[in-house]
Design a protein around this motif. Structure first.
Motif, PDB file in Angstrom:
ATOM      1  N   GLU A   1       0.861  -1.202   0.000  1.00  0.00           N
ATOM      2  CA  GLU A   1       0.000   0.000   0.000  1.00  0.00           C
ATOM      3  C   GLU A   1       0.890   1.243   0.000  1.00  0.00           C
ATOM      4  O   GLU A   1       1.995   1.250   0.538  1.00  0.00           O
ATOM      5  CB  GLU A   1      -0.934   0.010   1.216  1.00  0.00           C
ATOM      6  N   THR A   2       0.377   2.301  -0.622  1.00  0.00           N
ATOM      7  CA  THR A   2       1.153   3.539  -0.705  1.00  0.00           C
ATOM      8  C   THR A   2       0.863   4.457   0.479  1.00  0.00           C
ATOM      9  O   THR A   2       1.372   5.548   0.555  1.00  0.00           O
ATOM     10  CB  THR A   2       0.834   4.289  -2.009  1.00  0.00           C
ATOM     11  N   VAL A   3       0.009   4.008   1.398  1.00  0.00           N
ATOM     12  CA  VAL A   3      -0.314   4.848   2.553  1.00  0.00           C
ATOM     13  C   VAL A   3       0.903   4.961   3.469  1.00  0.00           C
ATOM     14  O   VAL A   3       1.604   3.986   3.714  1.00  0.00           O
ATOM     15  CB  VAL A   3      -1.487   4.220   3.350  1.00  0.00           C
ATOM     16  N   ILE A   4       1.167   6.169   3.956  1.00  0.00           N
ATOM     17  CA  ILE A   4       2.248   6.356   4.917  1.00  0.00           C
ATOM     18  C   ILE A   4       1.651   6.213   6.315  1.00  0.00           C
ATOM     19  O   ILE A   4       0.674   6.879   6.652  1.00  0.00           O
ATOM     20  CB  ILE A   4       2.916   7.732   4.732  1.00  0.00           C
ATOM     21  N   ASN A   5       2.235   5.316   7.105  1.00  0.00           N
ATOM     22  CA  ASN A   5       1.687   5.000   8.417  1.00  0.00           C
ATOM     23  C   ASN A   5       2.351   5.900   9.455  1.00  0.00           C
ATOM     24  O   ASN A   5       3.467   5.647   9.886  1.00  0.00           O
ATOM     25  CB  ASN A   5       1.992   3.520   8.688  1.00  0.00           C
ATOM     26  N   MET A   6       1.684   6.997   9.814  1.00  0.00           N
ATOM     27  CA  MET A   6       2.300   7.959  10.722  1.00  0.00           C
ATOM     28  C   MET A   6       2.238   7.460  12.171  1.00  0.00           C
ATOM     29  O   MET A   6       1.345   6.710  12.535  1.00  0.00           O
ATOM     30  CB  MET A   6       1.592   9.312  10.633  1.00  0.00           C
ATOM     31  N   GLY A   7       3.186   7.889  12.984  1.00  0.00           N
ATOM     32  CA  GLY A   7       3.216   7.465  14.385  1.00  0.00           C
ATOM     33  C   GLY A   7       4.487   6.678  14.660  1.00  0.00           C
ATOM     34  O   GLY A   7       4.957   5.937  13.804  1.00  0.00           O
ATOM     35  N   LEU A   8       5.069   6.869  15.847  1.00  0.00           N
ATOM     36  CA  LEU A   8       6.385   6.292  16.135  1.00  0.00           C
ATOM     37  C   LEU A   8       6.334   5.099  17.088  1.00  0.00           C
ATOM     38  O   LEU A   8       7.375   4.513  17.372  1.00  0.00           O
ATOM     39  CB  LEU A   8       7.297   7.378  16.726  1.00  0.00           C
ATOM     40  N   ASP A   9       5.153   4.723  17.582  1.00  0.00           N
ATOM     41  CA  ASP A   9       5.090   3.688  18.625  1.00  0.00           C
ATOM     42  C   ASP A   9       5.726   2.373  18.180  1.00  0.00           C
ATOM     43  O   ASP A   9       6.501   1.753  18.913  1.00  0.00           O
ATOM     44  CB  ASP A   9       3.633   3.434  19.043  1.00  0.00           C
ATOM     45  N   ARG A  10       5.385   1.933  16.967  1.00  0.00           N
ATOM     46  CA  ARG A  10       5.893   0.639  16.493  1.00  0.00           C
ATOM     47  C   ARG A  10       7.409   0.681  16.311  1.00  0.00           C
ATOM     48  O   ARG A  10       8.128  -0.240  16.703  1.00  0.00           O
ATOM     49  CB  ARG A  10       5.200   0.257  15.179  1.00  0.00           C
ATOM     50  N   VAL A  11       7.884   1.774  15.727  1.00  0.00           N
ATOM     51  CA  VAL A  11       9.330   1.895  15.481  1.00  0.00           C
ATOM     52  C   VAL A  11      10.089   1.965  16.801  1.00  0.00           C
ATOM     53  O   VAL A  11      11.145   1.352  16.958  1.00  0.00           O
ATOM     54  CB  VAL A  11       9.647   3.154  14.638  1.00  0.00           C
ATOM     55  N   LEU A  12       9.530   2.716  17.766  1.00  0.00           N
ATOM     56  CA  LEU A  12      10.183   2.832  19.077  1.00  0.00           C
ATOM     57  C   LEU A  12      10.265   1.473  19.771  1.00  0.00           C
ATOM     58  O   LEU A  12      11.285   1.151  20.399  1.00  0.00           O
ATOM     59  CB  LEU A  12       9.417   3.825  19.963  1.00  0.00           C
ATOM     60  N   ALA A  13       9.211   0.672  19.625  1.00  0.00           N
ATOM     61  CA  ALA A  13       9.209  -0.649  20.256  1.00  0.00           C
ATOM     62  C   ALA A  13      10.344  -1.512  19.709  1.00  0.00           C
ATOM     63  O   ALA A  13      11.080  -2.167  20.474  1.00  0.00           O
ATOM     64  CB  ALA A  13       7.858  -1.333  20.013  1.00  0.00           C
ATOM     65  N   VAL A  14      10.516  -1.489  18.390  1.00  0.00           N
ATOM     66  CA  VAL A  14      11.588  -2.296  17.774  1.00  0.00           C
ATOM     67  C   VAL A  14      12.952  -1.707  18.108  1.00  0.00           C
ATOM     68  O   VAL A  14      13.927  -2.430  18.333  1.00  0.00           O
ATOM     69  CB  VAL A  14      11.370  -2.427  16.248  1.00  0.00           C
ATOM     70  N   LYS A  15      13.036  -0.369  18.180  1.00  0.00           N
ATOM     71  CA  LYS A  15      14.300   0.291  18.557  1.00  0.00           C
ATOM     72  C   LYS A  15      14.774  -0.204  19.930  1.00  0.00           C
ATOM     73  O   LYS A  15      15.953  -0.505  20.125  1.00  0.00           O
ATOM     74  CB  LYS A  15      14.096   1.811  18.588  1.00  0.00           C
ATOM     75  N   GLU A  16      13.839  -0.297  20.886  1.00  0.00           N
ATOM     76  CA  GLU A  16      14.182  -0.761  22.237  1.00  0.00           C
ATOM     77  C   GLU A  16      14.734  -2.193  22.180  1.00  0.00           C
ATOM     78  O   GLU A  16      15.742  -2.507  22.807  1.00  0.00           O
ATOM     79  CB  GLU A  16      12.941  -0.740  23.149  1.00  0.00           C
ATOM     80  N   ARG A  17      14.067  -3.040  21.397  1.00  0.00           N
ATOM     81  CA  ARG A  17      14.505  -4.441  21.320  1.00  0.00           C
ATOM     82  C   ARG A  17      15.867  -4.567  20.648  1.00  0.00           C
ATOM     83  O   ARG A  17      16.624  -5.491  20.928  1.00  0.00           O
ATOM     84  CB  ARG A  17      13.468  -5.277  20.563  1.00  0.00           C
ATOM     85  N   LEU A  18      16.160  -3.632  19.759  1.00  0.00           N
ATOM     86  CA  LEU A  18      17.471  -3.639  19.078  1.00  0.00           C
ATOM     87  C   LEU A  18      18.569  -3.077  19.975  1.00  0.00           C
ATOM     88  O   LEU A  18      19.751  -3.141  19.626  1.00  0.00           O
ATOM     89  CB  LEU A  18      17.407  -2.760  17.825  1.00  0.00           C
ATOM     90  N   ASN A  19      18.175  -2.446  21.106  1.00  0.00           N
ATOM     91  CA  ASN A  19      19.117  -1.687  21.946  1.00  0.00           C
ATOM     92  C   ASN A  19      19.857  -0.635  21.110  1.00  0.00           C
ATOM     93  O   ASN A  19      21.073  -0.467  21.239  1.00  0.00           O
ATOM     94  CB  ASN A  19      20.136  -2.615  22.624  1.00  0.00           C
ATOM     95  N   LEU A  20      19.111   0.041  20.250  1.00  0.00           N
ATOM     96  CA  LEU A  20      19.722   0.998  19.317  1.00  0.00           C
ATOM     97  C   LEU A  20      20.076   2.291  20.034  1.00  0.00           C
ATOM     98  O   LEU A  20      19.218   2.944  20.627  1.00  0.00           O
ATOM     99  CB  LEU A  20      18.734   1.286  18.176  1.00  0.00           C
TER     100      LEU A  20
END
Length: 428
Positions: free
Chosen positions: A20-39
């Motif tokens: 889909e070409t829709v842009i999914n705004m919002g950072l919650d999902r990315v932040l969750a994965v960032k934490e798991r990556l210990n980025l």
């Protein structure tokens, strides 16, 4: 299911997951994965947002800091020919192997969190850069700022280059609304630079509300110059007798000033000498930003795709000296202000070679032709032709242009990338 083993296979998978070409705004999902990556980054981070001028500012910072002997990581986008262009480690493109390893690392901790192509690749490249032993990392923001995936990192210095109308579906349709979105990359107590000479009040207010240390063009830093050289003046640092950046165009001095303001803010962590600044500005390269190719007829590549960028391109064309005819190879996404772009460029263009682009978001060449027709009604000698793809539009312009004419390829990244790919294959 096992992970892909090559970069093309990985990119194909990511594209198919989020067709889909829709842009999914919002950072919650990315932040969750960032934490798991210990980025996290153990070096200074410079983040750059803005309607136009982001890539140029990032490239100047990279060039100067590398001249000063620092190990520099850069995340820049979109890419023209190869995805690897988005991740640079010390000026070199990241290899397929390193990118595949980074994609695997994100996939390993993603779990059932859905990530868009942009979010997934952003996390992967940040992960790659955070583990590459860099002295400084420069991150270009994609769209807006506040809700862009890049904004999961707290930058030491944040730069907003310019605020103009673009991406209105996501960011709002006024400079004030867009300025607020861009200012979302600012952080409390940290340096926030804006090189737009007329910053939106919303950006100034947001910086004050969160307690960011705001540096404004004209108030906290400025430039002066003559035809030969220019000077930068900041809060506590002057740099005199500088060469103009090798990136051409009047607007590049604003971008260079923002870069030098960022270096001034980081002068204790990353000291840079006068000679490194001079050499860095002279040797900086960035494809597709008023890029004048060698040979005749003159060919100019520019990713100007909104009225602000198009009027800068028009001004730069006006400063080039005489060319009997100007051919334009132009393609655009249909959600852009095409009328504004065409109006800004109509002064110099005699012959339009309009192209449909390989994207579901693209405007068709015939749609573009209808808009050019209206704007250019008074030009008796102008021609308008439509083409299925950038390669055929460019081939037509080349076949018709005299050696003293010029061809300007502009609009969407896909227009410029299409012509770059054509030229590359014709050289081999």
């Amino acid at each position: 299911m096992s992970n892909p083993t090559t970069l093309p296979a990985w990119l194909a998978l990511l594209e198919s997951r989020h067709a889909e070409t829709v842009i999914n705004m919002g950072l919650d999902r990315v932040l969750a994965v960032k934490e798991r990556l210990n980025l996290s980054f153990s070096c200074p981070v410079i983040m750059v947002a803005g309607t136009n001028g982001k890539g140029s500012t990032c490239a100047m910072l990279e060039s100067i800091l590398m001249r000063a002997g620092y190990k520099v990581g850069l995340y820049i986008k979109p890419h023209f020919l190869d995805f690897n262009e988005r991740a640079r480690v010390n000026g070199e493109l990241a290899s397929d192997e390193v990118l595949v390893a980074a994609f695997n690392a994100v996939e390993a901790v993603r779990g059932d969190t859905t990530l868009t192509y942009f979010e997934f690749t952003t996390l992967a490249i940040m992960h790659l850069l955070s583990g590459a032993g860099m002295d400084v990392v420069i991150l270009e923001v994609g769209l807006g700022g506040r809700l862009d995936a890049v904004n999961i990192v707290d930058a030491d210095v944040s730069i907003v280059t310019s605020v103009d109308i673009d991406h209105t579906d996501y960011l709002g349709d006024t400079r004030e609304a867009i300025g607020f979105e861009k200012a979302g990359i600012f952080r409390p107590g940290r340096t926030a630079i804006c090189s737009d000479p007329v910053p939106p009040q919303s950006l100034i207010d947001h910086a004050a509300a969160i307690g960011a240390d705001l540096w404004l063009m004209g108030r906290d830093f400025n430039y002066s110059g003559d035809k030969q050289q220019w000077n930068y003046g900041g809060r506590s640092q002057r740099r005199n007798s500088l060469a103009y950046p090798s990136l051409r165009g009047a607007n590049q001095i604003l971008n260079a000033s923002a870069a030098l303001a960022a270096l001034e803010a980081l002068k204790l962590e990353l000291p840079v000498g006068a000679q490194e600044v001079r050499t860095g500005l002279v040797t900086v390269e960035l494809p597709g930003r008023f890029q004048v190719l060698p040979g005749r007829p003159t060919v100019i590549l520019d990713v100007a795709h909104n009225p602000h960028a198009a009027s800068a391109l028009n001004q730069n064309l006006g400063n080039m000296g005489f060319h009997p005819y100007t051919y334009a190879v132009f393609g655009s996404m249909h959600d852009k202000d095409i009328d504004g772009v065409v109006a800004a460029m109509s002064e110099h263009v005699d012959h339009w070679c309009l192209t449909t682009l390989p994207s579901p978001r693209a405007a068709s060449a015939s749609e573009l032709a209808a808009k050019v027709q209206i704007v250019q009604a008074d030009k008796a000698e102008r021609t308008i032709n439509i083409f299925e793809d950038p390669a055929s539009a460019y081939a037509n312009a080349i076949s018709r242009a005299g050696e003293n004419d010029r061809i300007v390829v502009f609009g969407s990244f896909l227009t410029v990338a299409g012509v770059m790919a054509t030229r590359k294959s014709s050289f081999h």
